[in-house]
Design a protein around this motif. Structure first.
Motif, PDB file in Angstrom:
ATOM      1  N   GLU A 269      39.574  42.864  36.434  1.00 23.79           N
ATOM      2  CA  GLU A 269      40.216  41.724  35.594  1.00 23.79           C
ATOM      3  C   GLU A 269      40.407  41.952  34.418  1.00 23.79           C
ATOM      4  N   LYS A 270      39.326  42.808  33.604  1.00 23.22           N
ATOM      5  CA  LYS A 270      39.335  43.250  32.032  1.00 23.22           C
ATOM      6  C   LYS A 270      40.544  44.249  32.057  1.00 23.22           C
ATOM      7  N   LYS A 271      40.808  45.090  33.079  1.00 21.78           N
ATOM      8  CA  LYS A 271      41.820  46.178  33.057  1.00 21.78           C
ATOM      9  C   LYS A 271      43.318  45.645  33.237  1.00 21.78           C
ATOM     10  N   LEU A 272      43.424  44.620  34.222  1.00 27.06           N
ATOM     11  CA  LEU A 272      44.632  43.994  34.067  1.00 27.06           C
ATOM     12  C   LEU A 272      45.282  43.048  32.932  1.00 27.06           C
ATOM     13  N   GLU A 292      40.817  36.274  29.561  1.00 29.63           N
ATOM     14  CA  GLU A 292      40.937  37.337  30.718  1.00 29.63           C
ATOM     15  C   GLU A 292      41.402  36.653  31.949  1.00 29.63           C
ATOM     16  N   LEU A 293      42.359  37.356  32.688  1.00 29.86           N
ATOM     17  CA  LEU A 293      42.740  36.731  33.916  1.00 29.86           C
ATOM     18  C   LEU A 293      41.962  36.934  34.972  1.00 29.86           C
ATOM     19  N   PRO A 294      42.078  35.804  35.930  1.00 31.21           N
ATOM     20  CA  PRO A 294      41.109  35.718  36.952  1.00 31.21           C
ATOM     21  C   PRO A 294      41.551  36.985  37.888  1.00 31.21           C
ATOM     22  N   GLY A 295      40.362  37.410  38.731  1.00 33.37           N
ATOM     23  CA  GLY A 295      40.396  38.546  39.798  1.00 33.37           C
ATOM     24  C   GLY A 295      41.311  38.511  40.760  1.00 33.37           C
ATOM     25  N   SER A 300      47.141  38.890  43.902  1.00 29.54           N
ATOM     26  CA  SER A 300      48.275  37.990  44.407  1.00 29.54           C
ATOM     27  C   SER A 300      49.497  38.640  43.729  1.00 29.54           C
ATOM     28  N   LEU A 301      49.406  39.179  42.561  1.00 28.91           N
ATOM     29  CA  LEU A 301      50.541  39.936  41.910  1.00 28.91           C
ATOM     30  C   LEU A 301      50.982  41.270  42.691  1.00 28.91           C
ATOM     31  N   ALA A 309      50.044  45.365  38.258  1.00 32.10           N
ATOM     32  CA  ALA A 309      48.731  45.071  39.063  1.00 32.10           C
ATOM     33  C   ALA A 309      48.466  46.113  40.118  1.00 32.10           C
ATOM     34  N   ILE A 310      49.560  46.637  40.791  1.00 30.45           N
ATOM     35  CA  ILE A 310      49.374  47.607  41.778  1.00 30.45           C
ATOM     36  C   ILE A 310      48.685  48.908  41.289  1.00 30.45           C
TER      37      ILE A 310
END
Length: 396
Positions: A269-272, A292-295, A300-301, A309-310
């Motif tokens: 989450e943190k890295k994305l 922070e974005l959800p895991g 899904s991205l 995301a990949i």
């Protein structure tokens, strides 16, 4: 007298594992004389551990048809509780691992007033609902998120519960009249998977839980391996990149290890969030700036082909794979079971892990996801009790 008790256990265990069976089959398979088997079976029927049913096939000589014996899974019940940082789930299970009632509550809500007190309330409510008398409950197993001394039931440290040297069994004795056994939650989940899940009939198992943190339960030759100070399986502390460690490494949370800081749910989450914050044209940019974005979003991205995301997920998967390679090289398990929140995206993770892991291992290993899912903890706790508690139905 002791010999009789040992034989009685053996007969019951055979029936348990091989229902339906017959007296003649038991005598032949476990080498106890027919009259002795008959006597012991009659006792087990009288005590309701076993029941007879139906008529078996007649023998080829046209002899009397044998009566079939079955293990009575409803002879008694066991409570299983899985105490997590966010919720506490408790079940009543029969002896076959069938859940007859379950309930859960939010951990934070009852942390101050006492989790065990609330568990006791829920247990008594569920027993009343199911009309199960207290004397039909053999006992309770519990899984807790921390290092636990199983001998005296003291939880040395469970950061998510703010427990340090918490006397779990002494506290439990205030609320429960039946015996209680406690262990680390991931150890307990490993037992659950071995009893009823994807590690059934396997003697050497590595269960890995990948959530915010990363931990594992290790079963060697059918025995849970706890290590010298009950801290075996702390895979989150593995180092999977020495160059990274030479820099100023800071764990994602206080006292967390390296692997969970680069491959755990929170680290993804943190890295994305960080990489998207550098890309104003990204569709999730405004959300990333706010917090922070959800895991789940990273997966899904990634499935939609999002390159940022990949790259974040691929890196986490590589670290995870190196940890698995190191553990599997050392332990040589028959199967590795993966559970925990991050594995909710197993359809994306598993094939990629498999590819890396089996490329490097001396002998290939089966990677599977947890079959019991959210129930691995509670059913594992039931299994822990049945294995650890000395009684006629002690599971080996």
């Amino acid at each position: 007298m002791q010999m009789k008790s040992i034989n009685k256990k053996r007969v019951l265990q055979w029936i348990q594992e091989n229902s339906p069976t017959s007296r003649a089959e038991i005598a032949a398979k476990i080498s106890i004389s027919k009259p002795t088997v008959s006597l012991l079976v009659d006792e087990l029927i009288g005590e309701k551990w076993v029941y007879e049913k139906g008529i078996g096939e007649s023998s080829s000589q046209g002899g009397r048809r044998p009566i079939h014996l079955y293990f009575n899974e409803k002879a008694a019940y066991v409570i299983g509780t899985d105490i997590g940082g966010t919720k506490v789930k408790t079940v009543i299970s029969d002896l076959g691992g069938n859940i007859v009632h379950s309930s859960s509550f939010s951990t934070v809500q009852f942390l101050e007033s006492g989790l065990l007190k609330q568990i006791a309330k829920e247990v008594h409510f569920m027993l009343d609902e199911c009309h199960i008398p207290l004397d039909q409950v053999l006992g309770m197993g519990a899984g807790v998120p921390g290092i636990t001394q199983t001998s005296n039931g003291v939880v040395l440290e469970a950061p998510s519960l703010n427990w340090i040297r918490y006397p779990f069994l002494a506290e439990a004795a205030k609320y429960f009249t039946f015996p209680v056994h406690v262990d680390n939650d991931v150890n307990v989940a490993a037992l659950g998977e071995q009893w009823l899940g994807n590690a059934k009939n396997k003697q050497n198992v590595l269960f890995m839980a990948v959530g915010t943190g990363i931990g594992s339960g290790i079963i060697i030759n059918n025995q849970l391996y706890r290590g010298y100070s009950n801290a075996a399986g702390e895979m989150g502390y593995m180092v999977t990149d020495k160059t990274d460690m030479k820099k100023d490494f800071k764990p994602i949370f206080h006292r967390y290890g390296y692997l969970e800081s680069v491959a755990g749910g929170k680290s993804i989450e943190k890295k994305l969030t960080e990489v998207i914050q550098q890309e104003p044209d990204h569709p999730a940019y405004s959300q990333a700036i706010k917090g922070e974005l959800p895991g789940e979003m990273s997966f899904s991205l990634a499935k939609k082909g999002d390159t940022l995301a990949i790259s974040v997920i691929e890196e986490a998967i590589e670290h995870l794979a190196y940890g698995i390679i190191n553990a599997a090289s050392l332990l040589n398990p028959e199967v590795i079971i993966l559970g925990g929140g991050v594995l909710k995206s197993s359809d994306y993770i598993l094939p990629r892990l498999d590819r890396i892991v089996n490329h490097y291992l001396p002998s290939s290993v089966e990677l599977k996801t947890s079959r019991l899912g959210d129930n691995a903890g509670v059913l594992g706790a039931v299994s822990l009790f049945l294995r650890e508690h000395e009684s006629i139905i002690k599971f080996s």
